[in-house]
Design a protein around this motif. Sequence first.
Motif, PDB file in Angstrom:
ATOM      1  N   PHE A 158      45.927  54.872  35.838  1.00 40.03           N
ATOM      2  CA  PHE A 158      45.467  55.273  37.270  1.00 40.03           C
ATOM      3  C   PHE A 158      44.443  56.586  36.660  1.00 40.03           C
ATOM      4  O   PHE A 158      43.434  56.760  37.666  1.00 40.03           O
ATOM      5  N   GLN A 159      44.828  57.218  35.717  1.00 41.22           N
ATOM      6  CA  GLN A 159      43.739  58.316  35.370  1.00 41.22           C
ATOM      7  C   GLN A 159      42.645  57.724  34.919  1.00 41.22           C
ATOM      8  O   GLN A 159      41.242  58.163  35.297  1.00 41.22           O
ATOM      9  N   VAL A 160      42.721  56.522  34.031  1.00 39.16           N
ATOM     10  CA  VAL A 160      41.512  55.996  33.541  1.00 39.16           C
ATOM     11  C   VAL A 160      40.565  55.469  34.945  1.00 39.16           C
ATOM     12  O   VAL A 160      39.403  55.463  34.899  1.00 39.16           O
ATOM     13  N   LEU A 161      41.432  54.960  35.825  1.00 34.93           N
ATOM     14  CA  LEU A 161      40.462  54.259  37.116  1.00 34.93           C
ATOM     15  C   LEU A 161      39.998  55.322  37.758  1.00 34.93           C
ATOM     16  O   LEU A 161      38.734  55.021  38.350  1.00 34.93           O
ATOM     17  N   THR A 162      40.546  56.491  37.660  1.00 28.60           N
ATOM     18  CA  THR A 162      39.914  57.639  38.428  1.00 28.60           C
ATOM     19  C   THR A 162      38.625  58.241  38.006  1.00 28.60           C
ATOM     20  O   THR A 162      37.622  58.536  38.191  1.00 28.60           O
ATOM     21  N   GLN A 163      39.095  58.607  36.437  1.00 27.23           N
ATOM     22  CA  GLN A 163      38.163  59.414  35.544  1.00 27.23           C
ATOM     23  C   GLN A 163      36.880  58.597  35.276  1.00 27.23           C
ATOM     24  O   GLN A 163      35.784  59.091  35.033  1.00 27.23           O
ATOM     25  N   GLN A 164      37.342  57.508  34.756  1.00 31.48           N
ATOM     26  CA  GLN A 164      36.253  56.485  33.943  1.00 31.48           C
ATOM     27  C   GLN A 164      35.465  55.612  34.979  1.00 31.48           C
ATOM     28  O   GLN A 164      34.543  55.128  34.788  1.00 31.48           O
ATOM     29  N   PHE A 165      36.085  55.084  35.942  1.00 28.21           N
ATOM     30  CA  PHE A 165      35.523  54.148  36.767  1.00 28.21           C
ATOM     31  C   PHE A 165      35.595  54.361  38.452  1.00 28.21           C
ATOM     32  O   PHE A 165      34.850  53.657  39.029  1.00 28.21           O
ATOM     33  N   GLY A 170      43.728  59.039  45.226  1.00 33.09           N
ATOM     34  CA  GLY A 170      44.664  58.701  46.523  1.00 33.09           C
ATOM     35  C   GLY A 170      45.616  57.870  46.208  1.00 33.09           C
ATOM     36  O   GLY A 170      45.896  57.142  45.637  1.00 33.09           O
ATOM     37  N   ALA A 171      46.796  57.967  46.971  1.00 38.41           N
ATOM     38  CA  ALA A 171      48.152  57.227  46.597  1.00 38.41           C
ATOM     39  C   ALA A 171      47.719  55.843  47.027  1.00 38.41           C
ATOM     40  O   ALA A 171      48.206  54.987  46.187  1.00 38.41           O
ATOM     41  N   LEU A 172      46.945  55.431  48.068  1.00 43.28           N
ATOM     42  CA  LEU A 172      46.833  54.055  48.021  1.00 43.28           C
ATOM     43  C   LEU A 172      45.895  53.255  47.338  1.00 43.28           C
ATOM     44  O   LEU A 172      45.979  52.233  46.888  1.00 43.28           O
ATOM     45  N   ALA A 173      45.066  53.934  46.416  1.00 45.32           N
ATOM     46  CA  ALA A 173      44.274  53.286  45.414  1.00 45.32           C
ATOM     47  C   ALA A 173      45.433  52.947  44.415  1.00 45.32           C
ATOM     48  O   ALA A 173      45.170  51.962  43.806  1.00 45.32           O
ATOM     49  N   GLN A 174      46.305  53.802  43.959  1.00 44.26           N
ATOM     50  CA  GLN A 174      47.278  53.191  43.042  1.00 44.26           C
ATOM     51  C   GLN A 174      48.268  52.131  43.565  1.00 44.26           C
ATOM     52  O   GLN A 174      48.622  51.302  42.839  1.00 44.26           O
ATOM     53  N   GLU A 175      48.546  52.273  44.840  1.00 37.43           N
ATOM     54  CA  GLU A 175      49.393  51.329  45.478  1.00 37.43           C
ATOM     55  C   GLU A 175      48.831  49.753  45.668  1.00 37.43           C
ATOM     56  O   GLU A 175      49.275  48.841  45.371  1.00 37.43           O
ATOM     57  N   VAL A 178      49.384  48.020  42.405  1.00 35.66           N
ATOM     58  CA  VAL A 178      50.494  47.544  42.328  1.00 35.66           C
ATOM     59  C   VAL A 178      50.918  46.190  43.167  1.00 35.66           C
ATOM     60  O   VAL A 178      51.187  45.134  42.543  1.00 35.66           O
ATOM     61  N   ALA A 179      50.013  46.562  44.315  1.00 36.18           N
ATOM     62  CA  ALA A 179      50.278  45.184  45.368  1.00 36.18           C
ATOM     63  C   ALA A 179      49.356  44.028  44.967  1.00 36.18           C
ATOM     64  O   ALA A 179      49.731  42.857  45.022  1.00 36.18           O
ATOM     65  N   HIS A 180      48.242  44.188  44.123  1.00 31.20           N
ATOM     66  CA  HIS A 180      47.480  43.270  43.548  1.00 31.20           C
ATOM     67  C   HIS A 180      48.207  42.412  42.733  1.00 31.20           C
ATOM     68  O   HIS A 180      48.157  41.216  42.576  1.00 31.20           O
ATOM     69  N   GLU A 181      48.866  43.174  41.744  1.00 29.45           N
ATOM     70  CA  GLU A 181      49.717  42.555  40.849  1.00 29.45           C
ATOM     71  C   GLU A 181      50.850  41.646  41.377  1.00 29.45           C
ATOM     72  O   GLU A 181      50.891  40.614  40.912  1.00 29.45           O
ATOM     73  N   TYR A 182      51.338  41.969  42.387  1.00 26.77           N
ATOM     74  CA  TYR A 182      52.498  41.280  43.193  1.00 26.77           C
ATOM     75  C   TYR A 182      51.757  39.994  43.941  1.00 26.77           C
ATOM     76  O   TYR A 182      52.317  39.091  44.099  1.00 26.77           O
ATOM     77  N   GLY A 183      50.505  40.386  44.236  1.00 24.00           N
ATOM     78  CA  GLY A 183      49.832  39.188  44.743  1.00 24.00           C
ATOM     79  C   GLY A 183      49.717  38.130  43.879  1.00 24.00           C
ATOM     80  O   GLY A 183      49.985  36.896  44.078  1.00 24.00           O
ATOM     81  N   HIS A 184      49.519  38.283  42.586  1.00 25.62           N
ATOM     82  CA  HIS A 184      49.406  37.369  41.548  1.00 25.62           C
ATOM     83  C   HIS A 184      50.786  36.763  41.292  1.00 25.62           C
ATOM     84  O   HIS A 184      51.062  35.548  41.009  1.00 25.62           O
ATOM     85  N   ALA A 185      51.958  37.535  41.467  1.00 21.15           N
ATOM     86  CA  ALA A 185      53.428  37.097  41.288  1.00 21.15           C
ATOM     87  C   ALA A 185      53.442  36.026  42.518  1.00 21.15           C
ATOM     88  O   ALA A 185      54.192  34.987  42.408  1.00 21.15           O
ATOM     89  N   ILE A 246      42.595  54.045  53.671  1.00 19.93           N
ATOM     90  CA  ILE A 246      41.891  52.766  53.437  1.00 19.93           C
ATOM     91  C   ILE A 246      40.839  53.047  52.696  1.00 19.93           C
ATOM     92  O   ILE A 246      40.500  52.362  51.709  1.00 19.93           O
ATOM     93  N   ARG A 247      40.208  54.228  52.808  1.00 20.80           N
ATOM     94  CA  ARG A 247      38.959  54.531  51.897  1.00 20.80           C
ATOM     95  C   ARG A 247      39.299  54.678  50.466  1.00 20.80           C
ATOM     96  O   ARG A 247      38.754  54.321  49.517  1.00 20.80           O
ATOM     97  N   SER A 248      40.744  55.099  50.143  1.00 17.42           N
ATOM     98  CA  SER A 248      41.267  55.481  48.768  1.00 17.42           C
ATOM     99  C   SER A 248      41.171  53.922  48.147  1.00 17.42           C
ATOM    100  O   SER A 248      40.986  53.581  47.011  1.00 17.42           O
ATOM    101  N   ALA A 249      42.029  53.062  49.041  1.00 20.35           N
ATOM    102  CA  ALA A 249      42.076  51.561  48.604  1.00 20.35           C
ATOM    103  C   ALA A 249      40.810  50.876  48.257  1.00 20.35           C
ATOM    104  O   ALA A 249      40.670  50.221  47.241  1.00 20.35           O
ATOM    105  N   LEU A 250      39.600  51.279  49.207  1.00 16.40           N
ATOM    106  CA  LEU A 250      38.379  50.479  48.850  1.00 16.40           C
ATOM    107  C   LEU A 250      37.972  50.913  47.720  1.00 16.40           C
ATOM    108  O   LEU A 250      37.057  50.501  46.910  1.00 16.40           O
ATOM    109  N   SER A 251      38.078  52.511  47.428  1.00 20.23           N
ATOM    110  CA  SER A 251      37.474  52.938  46.174  1.00 20.23           C
ATOM    111  C   SER A 251      37.975  52.226  44.994  1.00 20.23           C
ATOM    112  O   SER A 251      37.144  52.254  43.849  1.00 20.23           O
ATOM    113  N   ALA A 252      39.132  51.948  44.924  1.00 19.04           N
ATOM    114  CA  ALA A 252      39.705  51.151  43.782  1.00 19.04           C
ATOM    115  C   ALA A 252      39.417  50.005  43.550  1.00 19.04           C
ATOM    116  O   ALA A 252      39.007  49.426  42.546  1.00 19.04           O
ATOM    117  N   ALA A 253      39.225  49.231  45.138  1.00 17.56           N
ATOM    118  CA  ALA A 253      38.739  47.800  44.760  1.00 17.56           C
ATOM    119  C   ALA A 253      37.280  47.615  44.347  1.00 17.56           C
ATOM    120  O   ALA A 253      36.968  47.006  43.580  1.00 17.56           O
TER     121      ALA A 253
END
Length: 307
Positions: A158-165, A170-175, A178-185, A246-253
């Motif tokens: 999560f630090q790499v995701l924020t600091q490098q990319f 925000g919490a939902l960026a991290q969540e 996790v939810a994406h991985e469980y989408g694969h499951a 929602i902005r947090s999740a979109l920033s991760a996506a």
Amino acid sequence: MSFNENVTLDTSQVRSGGGGGRGAPGGLVVGGGIGGIILLILGLVFGIDPSQLPTGGGTSPFDTNQVQAAGDQDPNAFSECRTGADANRSDVCRVVGTVNAVQAFWEGELTRYKRRWQPTQTVLYDGATQSACGTASNQVGPFYCPLDKQVYIDASFFQVLTQQFGADSGALAQEYVVAHEYGHALQDQLGLLGRAQQDPQGAESGSVKTELMADCLAGVWVQHATTVPDSDTGTPYLEPLTDADIRSALSAASAVGDDRIQQATSGRVTPETWTHGSSAARQKWFLQGYRTGDLNQCDTFTGAPVE
């Protein structure tokens, strides 16, 4: 998206993978999924070139520190993760809580389709650990391994995701991760995951469509996350969403789009090599799932509903 502070966290859904140091990303293998389907695990979820990822603390990602097996567990590894308040203060406990909330949602949701959710553990490790699909490390990124039916996450990612990319913290960026991985499951359980290898590269490839579907499924969970109760207290795991969430999740996506990562690591964007989709597409499909709240709206292949 914050947790309600009084909910109970179930740490039995998360295993400790030990701390093997910043081990090499070598040893990654080609693994078979359901029905002999083949998946290439390298960079399975986020398409990150391991050789391009920086590491923390000045330690080389190619050192020879011993990599611990996922079974080498510390029985007290998650003793600090007891309540939603703990999930709000700690990245590790937030992963535990998100695993609980995501699995509780899919367990209930699949009953509508006369299907049963198969409980899926997350291996939460520090540095590197061994999966049935090869070595897991933050140079590879989080992934779901179809060979042992487990999700692998190094919380330092999560630090790499924020600091490098450029994702926000925000919490939902991290969540979302996790939810994406469980989408694969879920894709694995529905017999869909192997479509990624039918057409493994390109902006319209099966690989990209598989990843975008997982983004959409993460969005479906987000839509319902604030209504899924903790079985101990009856309180929803998560507090009501805000626009900032929602902005947090979109920033991760956006941060894990193939185009953005290629531009950051090589200065070139080559859509013919994409395996996960552009930043815009990843945001679009996350929003598709979030706005509809319906997994039937996540079929990036044919548009056919789940039967």
